[in-house]
Design a protein around this motif. Structure first.
Motif, PDB file in Angstrom:
ATOM      1  N   PHE A  97      30.653 -11.551  13.813  1.00  0.00           N
ATOM      2  CA  PHE A  97      30.033 -10.310  13.563  1.00  0.00           C
ATOM      3  C   PHE A  97      29.764 -10.247  12.183  1.00  0.00           C
ATOM      4  N   VAL A 101      25.818  -9.913  10.375  1.00  0.00           N
ATOM      5  CA  VAL A 101      25.266  -8.918   9.764  1.00  0.00           C
ATOM      6  C   VAL A 101      24.818  -9.160   7.977  1.00  0.00           C
ATOM      7  N   ARG A 408      17.786  -0.982  -0.224  1.00  0.00           N
ATOM      8  CA  ARG A 408      17.589  -0.274   1.282  1.00  0.00           C
ATOM      9  C   ARG A 408      17.591   1.082   1.434  1.00  0.00           C
ATOM     10  N   PHE A 431      20.796   7.342  12.614  1.00  0.00           N
ATOM     11  CA  PHE A 431      21.411   5.768  12.329  1.00  0.00           C
ATOM     12  C   PHE A 431      21.781   5.355  11.032  1.00  0.00           C
TER      13      PHE A 431
ATOM     14  N   VAL B 231      16.949  -3.777  12.036  1.00  0.00           N
ATOM     15  CA  VAL B 231      17.145  -2.315  11.820  1.00  0.00           C
ATOM     16  C   VAL B 231      18.445  -2.120  11.264  1.00  0.00           C
ATOM     17  N   VAL B 232      19.388  -2.785  11.596  1.00  0.00           N
ATOM     18  CA  VAL B 232      20.740  -2.531  11.404  1.00  0.00           C
ATOM     19  C   VAL B 232      21.004  -2.632   9.747  1.00  0.00           C
ATOM     20  N   GLN B 233      20.252  -3.651   9.118  1.00  0.00           N
ATOM     21  CA  GLN B 233      20.324  -3.944   7.610  1.00  0.00           C
ATOM     22  C   GLN B 233      19.599  -2.928   7.087  1.00  0.00           C
ATOM     23  N   LEU B 234      18.325  -2.434   7.735  1.00  0.00           N
ATOM     24  CA  LEU B 234      17.353  -1.686   6.915  1.00  0.00           C
ATOM     25  C   LEU B 234      18.049  -0.335   6.967  1.00  0.00           C
ATOM     26  N   PHE B 235      18.871   0.176   7.702  1.00  0.00           N
ATOM     27  CA  PHE B 235      19.812   1.335   7.531  1.00  0.00           C
ATOM     28  C   PHE B 235      21.128   1.213   7.097  1.00  0.00           C
ATOM     29  N   ARG B 236      21.124   0.070   6.492  1.00  0.00           N
ATOM     30  CA  ARG B 236      22.587  -0.357   5.739  1.00  0.00           C
ATOM     31  C   ARG B 236      23.739   0.190   6.872  1.00  0.00           C
ATOM     32  N   ARG B 237      23.666  -0.301   8.262  1.00  0.00           N
ATOM     33  CA  ARG B 237      24.730   0.000   9.064  1.00  0.00           C
ATOM     34  C   ARG B 237      25.739  -0.919   9.163  1.00  0.00           C
ATOM     35  N   GLU B 238      25.523  -1.949   8.528  1.00  0.00           N
ATOM     36  CA  GLU B 238      26.483  -3.268   8.743  1.00  0.00           C
ATOM     37  C   GLU B 238      28.006  -2.731   8.981  1.00  0.00           C
ATOM     38  N   GLU B 240      29.381   0.020   9.409  1.00  0.00           N
ATOM     39  CA  GLU B 240      29.974   1.003  10.602  1.00  0.00           C
ATOM     40  C   GLU B 240      29.751   0.129  11.854  1.00  0.00           C
ATOM     41  N   ASN B 241      28.616  -0.638  11.988  1.00  0.00           N
ATOM     42  CA  ASN B 241      28.427  -1.450  13.281  1.00  0.00           C
ATOM     43  C   ASN B 241      29.802  -2.312  13.687  1.00  0.00           C
TER      44      ASN B 241
END
Lengths: 577, 606
Positions: A97, A101, A408, A431, B231-238, B240-241
């Protein structure tokens, strides 16, 4: 890289676990040597004239006692071994994972989610199997062979010679059978995937199937696939069915030899009946691990193949990121300078010599036909695709020099495909934050004209959406994505055809509220509906990757050309919908 | 915030043994009674030869090895003969086992094929309303994994259980025959054993279900993240996810450990029970040997039989789970098979020979759900060759009219007539052969372009396919594809543009040469050149045929012989473009709006 080296590093990392597995196995196997001995001795004791019942009781108690010890150790051994293999699985999955990412977004255009998923599930499973059952069986076999073989030799050297010769062959044959089984069952599974896809296609297109009275063809087509499934399954069955006979032949040959030679030995007096029984039990005990050894070999082989597939991802280099770590906030004019772009070196350019500047806080609209390069252009801004150096600037800094995470944070992006996660609406809208605050979510939702719809949901913002929750309409999904971008509160907002499923009236309201809520924000908007771009400070018309015109709505209408024509046509269409 | 667990559990239902379902399943299996009897026979041979081996050892010990009183020569001979007998039994066992495995799997595969085709066949006959009620994923499961679950039950469950019963019964019978007292003593542990198995089974089932739900949750999360990585990368959620993924992973890990705990307890427990049984036999049986009540060989045979007896018990819990899942699957499969088609052909359908193409709606009222009508008293008539344009906002009932004309649904009141025949009086197939439909979202099947145009009609000559494509201007783009007409269409035709899909759909409709065409005009944005091709292709497709067009383009509407303006399921106005303008109704108002937009330019085509 050689297979064993792939595993060696990992084995070293878990060395204490491995040690635990080995120690517990050795103990279990050593204890395991006792029961046949006890039974054998008991039988010999029985043949003595002076045999007494209480002594038999001692034998029986000893037997149970030993078995209880062994059972306890087996419990420990299973616990350690399985815990270990699950830990390997957990770590591998997390590494997977972690790496995913970091992949450049372009990577996901080339690979399918299904391919990545099969690596994350079945390949990791294979590696786990090797680390779990594979290693366990390997050590088990080694210990049993090392301990049992001398005992057999000691009981009867000649008999041992005959009976153990077939055992290595058993291991090899089993290994081949397991490999072949695996190969054939892969074929069955792949074909089953085709069959499933066929059924899904039929169900999705059932309306067309019925409209064209095509049911018979559909049944015929599935029948072919189903028959092929039967054929492949039977091909698998033929090799699977061989396993037990092979195993039995080797095992029973041993028993047969024991009966023949050992039986004769007993008659001649060179072997006691008790020894005979003991021998039988030990031999049976040696046979099992030989099968296991074959299995371990096949697990090892498959594990290596899976580990290699996983390493393609795990050992891939992270994409280079903007190294300059200037702490200053990058916020300001966006500039495209002689930008030429192609998705990959072998493909033709999709953008040619694009140059224009967007002053901070202004709204720019990009219009043009499908395939004109609009989406490609805006995707370069947050570096979803890497632009060439010296072509895209924010506040005078090349975006390539700004670390992706920082870049970003500046940009809130609404992509074309409205992708939401199967989670609550609040989580989806917030989000950009680890734990969204309710007020922010609601404000963003209101700005995106989603709030009213949310109030109708039984659980409001706590409503789970997506596959496992309520199904949102296309328009609601898009508005949720817009709300998500608004909530992110970034200085640049990009709307890439974000209104295609939203009706004109709502689009107008959203555009208006974005204008009010986003004072000072730089807005990029791509829309097919020109009514929502007409208020832009500047409209850029793209055609086949080139900027063919720029100006305000009035200017472009006055000038005539592509934009003016599009405008006229749309006015008519809208009126009739 | 996590995902709900309950959502994942839907598919993992277990069900106790239901004799009614079992009987029904058995009638399907009964079709293969020949193979079935063969399989059972082979199974008996295999299992009984298993029982014979310890008996040979016993005889060897009692009659020869442990008989110092008999001459050595005779004893050696006896041992050798018995060894040969043993060899024969082993060979028999192997042959029987191989043949039995193949037979069982063959029955399983055949039954599975039968059942799969039966379910699929039945689904094809069901009405659209059934498909709108049931999501694709669920129906797909009926044809695939539910059928596999039944196969599993047949091959791993029932046959194995039958085999185990044979082994158990034979072992017990032989043991009782030799010494019933010793048998009872040996089996003193069985009640404890069964009790333990029961408890284990309950835990195993529960933990199995939880594990499956957690695996599903983890995989769903992963696949969603992979699918939405942009979307994950655009919102920098790496970060957290990743944290959440790790949390789900750890949770699953803990569940796995719990599951391991139960199996780590259960299997040693069975071993202890078996050891206790052996110990009891050694102690009590040994005593009886000493008392000369039984022979030494019998004692040895008892120890071997105990092994045989305990082997199947270890897997009993697992087999029980298979059975329960299979029962649940059977119930779901049979409920699909019991589903009645809502739209059925009349017992004696009126023939529909040469259709002229007259369409009439006679005061049609219709609704998808009871008490909620979406069409009210719709009446219109299209003469052969006429073009009818349906105009109205979303939800005004345009699609419902199309659905009724194809008889995807039945009217509530009134009649839909084709050439004077009520559509309910003719066979659905006959009707649909004469009506072609082109939907907005063109559905392409995997296969070749040519196959998609022929719509699976394998008898259609290539010349007709090409002629159809040529007629609607699809040929030039098809020719430019690698492979031309034989170019592969990937899943749902994703490699084609919207315009190209439209053209293929036109060719498809043209090739089926219907008298009536229903066309839902595409609204999507198509580049100018393709748009022109589509407009002209459409004209050619509709020429000489009766057509009902859900129109979105002004040029299409103006060409229509009659325009029906729908609003909230009612027919507001109908007439030609000119008539409607004169009437000054809703259509005229819509049209006025255009003039405002278009300013001085003259209205095209008026």
């Amino acid at each position: 890289m050689k297979g064993y080296r792939l595993f060696a590093a990992r084995l070293f990392r878990y060395r204490w676990w491995v040690l635990g597995v080995i120690v517990s196995i050795v103990i279990v196997d050593l204890i395991g040597l006792l029961p046949p001995k006890i039974i054998g001795e008991a039988v010999d004791y029985l043949r003595m004239e002076s045999a007494e019942r209480w002594v038999l009781g001692v034998f029986a108690a000893a037997f149970v006692g030993v078995e209880i010890c062994r059972a306890c150790m087996r419990f420990t051994w299973r616990r350690i071994a399985f815990d270990f293999s699950r830990r390997v699985e957990l770590d591998l999955r997390n590494e997977f994972f972690e790496k995913s990412v970091k992949l450049p977004p372009a990577h996901f255009d080339r690979t399918t989610v299904g391919d990545l998923m099969s690596r994350a599930t079945s390949d990791i499973d294979q590696v786990r199997m090797f680390f779990g059952m594979g290693l366990l069986t390997l050590f088990d076999t080694l210990t049993i062979v090392v301990t049992t073989f001398p005992i057999l030799l000691w009981l009867n050297p000649r008999l041992t010679l005959y009976t153990t010769i077939p055992l290595p062959f058993l291991a090899i044959v089993c290994w081949r059978i397991f490999i072949e089984t695996h190969r054939r069952s892969r074929a069955v599974q792949d074909q089953f995937g085709d069959l499933t896809a066929r059924v899904i296609e039929n169900l999705n297109g059932i309306r067309v199937v019925k409209a064209f009275a095509r049911e018979d063809t559909e049944i015929e087509r599935l029948d072919e696939l189903s028959r092929e499934q039967v054929r492949l399954s039977m091909r698998l069955a033929r090799v699977q069915a061989v396993f037990f006979p092979v195993f039995t032949i080797v095992m029973e040959t041993g028993t047969l030899l024991v009966l023949w030679i050992g039986g004769s030995g007993v008659v001649r007096g060179s072997l006691t009946v008790g020894d005979f029984i003991q021998y039988n039990l030990y031999l049976a005990w040696l046979t099992g691990p030989m099968v296991g050894l074959g299995w371990t070999l096949s697990l090892y082989q498959r594990g290596i193949a899976s580990m290699e597939r996983l390493n393609e991802l795990l050992l891939s280099k992270d994409p280079e990121d903007g190294a300059a770590a200037g702490a200053d906030a990058v916020d300001g004019d966006v500039e495209f300078r002689n930008l030429g772009f192609r998705f990959s070196p072998e493909l033709p350019e999709v953008l040619h010599d694009v140059s224009f500047t967007v002053p901070a806080g202004s709204k720019v609209a990009i219009v043009g036909r499908t395939g004109a390069g609009k989406t490609a252009l805006v995707q370069l801004l947050p570096r979803l695709y890497e632009p060439p150096r010296g072509a895209v600037f924010i506040a005078g800094r090349d975006v390539r020099d700004i670390p992706a995470a920082r870049l970003r944070r500046l940009i809130a992006f609404v992509p074309q495909d409205a992708f939401l996660f199967s989670d609550t609406l609040a989580e989806n809208i917030g989000f950009a934050f680890e734990s969204p605050d309710a007020a922010r979510v609601e404000a963003a939702s209101k700005a995106a004209c989603l709030h009213e719809a949310v109030e109708d949901f039984p659980e409001g913002y706590g409503q789970i959406v997506g596959e496992r929750g309520v199904t949102l309409s296309g328009g609601q999904k898009q508005r949720a994505c817009i709300a998500r971008a608004i909530a992110a509160d970034a200085s640049i907002l990009v709307l890439d055809d974000a209104f295609s499923s939203v009706d004109a009236e709502t689009e107008e309201r959203v555009v208006k509220s974005i204008r009010e809520a986003g004072k000072g924000r730089t807005v990029f908007v791509i829309s097919h509906r020109l009514s929502s771009v007409m208020d832009a400070d500047r409209i850029v018309v793209l055609d086949q990757g080139r900027v063919v015109a720029t100006g305000t709505h009035e200017e472009l209408i006055r000038r005539g050309g592509v934009y003016a024509e599009l405008w006229k046509k749309q006015q008519l269409q809208e009126a009739l919908k | 915030m996590g995902l709900t667990h309950t959502a994942f559990m839907e598919e993992d239902v277990q069900k106790g043994f239901d004799p009614r379902l079992a009987r029904r399943f058995f009638t399907i299996v009964w079709a293969y009674k020949g193979l079935l009897f063969l399989g059972v026979g082979l199974l008996m041979v295999f299992r009984l030869s298993d029982i014979a081996a310890p008996w040979i050892t016993k005889t060897a010990v009692d009659a020869f090895m442990n008989r110092p009183d008999r001459p050595v020569e005779e004893r050696l001979n006896g041992v050798h003969w018995l060894a040969l007998a043993f060899l024969a039994i082993v060979l028999l066992k192997i042959a029987a086992n191989y043949a039995e495995t193949i037979t069982t799997l063959l029955i399983g595969q055949r039954v599975m094929h039968d059942l799969r085709m039966r379910v699929f066949n039945h689904m094809q006959s069901l009405s659209l309303s059934f498909f709108s009620r049931n999501p694709v994923g669920r129906l797909m499961t009926r044809v695939t994994s539910d059928v596999s679950a039944l196969n599993e039950m047949l091959t791993s469950g029932l046959v194995a259980i039958a085999g185990d019963i044979i082994t158990l019964a034979a072992a017990v019978a032989v043991m009782l025959h030799y010494d019933w007292r010793l048998t009872l003593v040996a089996f003193a542990v069985v009640p404890v054993m069964l009790w333990g198995t029961r408890i284990f089974r309950r835990f195993a089932r529960q933990i199995h279900r939880i594990t499956r739900a957690k695996v599903a949750r983890l995989n769903a999360y992963l696949s969603e993240n992979l699918g939405g990585m942009k979307v994950v990368q655009l919102f920098r959620r790496e970060a957290e996810n990743r944290r959440r993924f790790d949390e789900y992973g750890r949770d699953l890990y803990r569940t796995h450990l719990r599951a391991t705990f139960y199996s780590a307890v259960f299997f040693p427990f069975v071993d202890i029970m078996r050891a206790t049984a052996v110990a009891l036999v050694v102690w009590y049986g040994g005593g009886r040997v000493v008392q000369d009540r039984i022979t030494l060989g019998t004692l040895i045979a008892f120890i071997a039989y105990i092994e045989l007896f305990f082997r199947p018990l270890r897997e009993l819990a697992e087999k029980y789970n298979i059975l329960q899942s299979a029962m649940a699957a059977a119930e779901k499969i049979f409920s699909v098979l019991d589903e009645k088609a809502e739209i059925v052909d009349p017992p004696a359908p009126e023939p529909l020979p040469d259709v002229r193409g007259e369409v009439e709606f006679d005061a049609v009222t219709f609704g998808y759900e009871p008490g909620h009508d979406v069409l009210h008293e719709i009446a219109f008539r299209a003469k052969p060759g006429e073009m009818i344009a349906l105009v109205g906002p979303t939800g005004s009932g345009k699609t419902s009219i199309v659905n009724l004309l194809c008889r995807f649904y039945d009217v509530r009141r009134g009649r839909v007539l084709v050439d004077g025949h009520d559509v309910r009086a003719v066979a659905q197939r006959e009707l649909r052969k004469r009506v072609a439909i082109v939907l907005q979202d063109v559905f392409l099947f995997t296969g070749t372009v040519a196959e998609n145009i022929a719509m699976g009609d394998r008898s259609m000559p290539r010349a007709s396919i090409e002629a159809a494509a040529r007629a609607v201007h699809a040929e030039s783009f098809i020719r430019s594809l690698p492979g031309g007409y034989d170019a592969r269409v990937s899943e749902r035709g994703s490699t084609f543009s919207a315009g190209q899909r439209q053209l293929i759909a036109f060719a498809r409709a043209f090739a089926s040469d219907p008298r009536i065409i229903i066309l839902d005009e595409a609204t999507s944005n198509i580049d100018t050149e393709t748009e022109m091709l589509i407009q002209d292709g459409m004209k050619r497709l509709l020429a000489g045929r009766t057509s009902v067009v859900i129109a979105h383009r002004l040029s299409t509407i103006q060409r229509a012989d009659r325009i029906l303006v729908l609003h909230h399921g009612r027919l507001l106005e109908s007439g030609t473009h000119a008539e409607l303008l004169r009437n000054g109704g809703m259509y005229a108002r819509l049209h006025e709006l255009q003039f405002e937009a278009e300013a001085p330019a003259p209205a095209p085509g008026v």
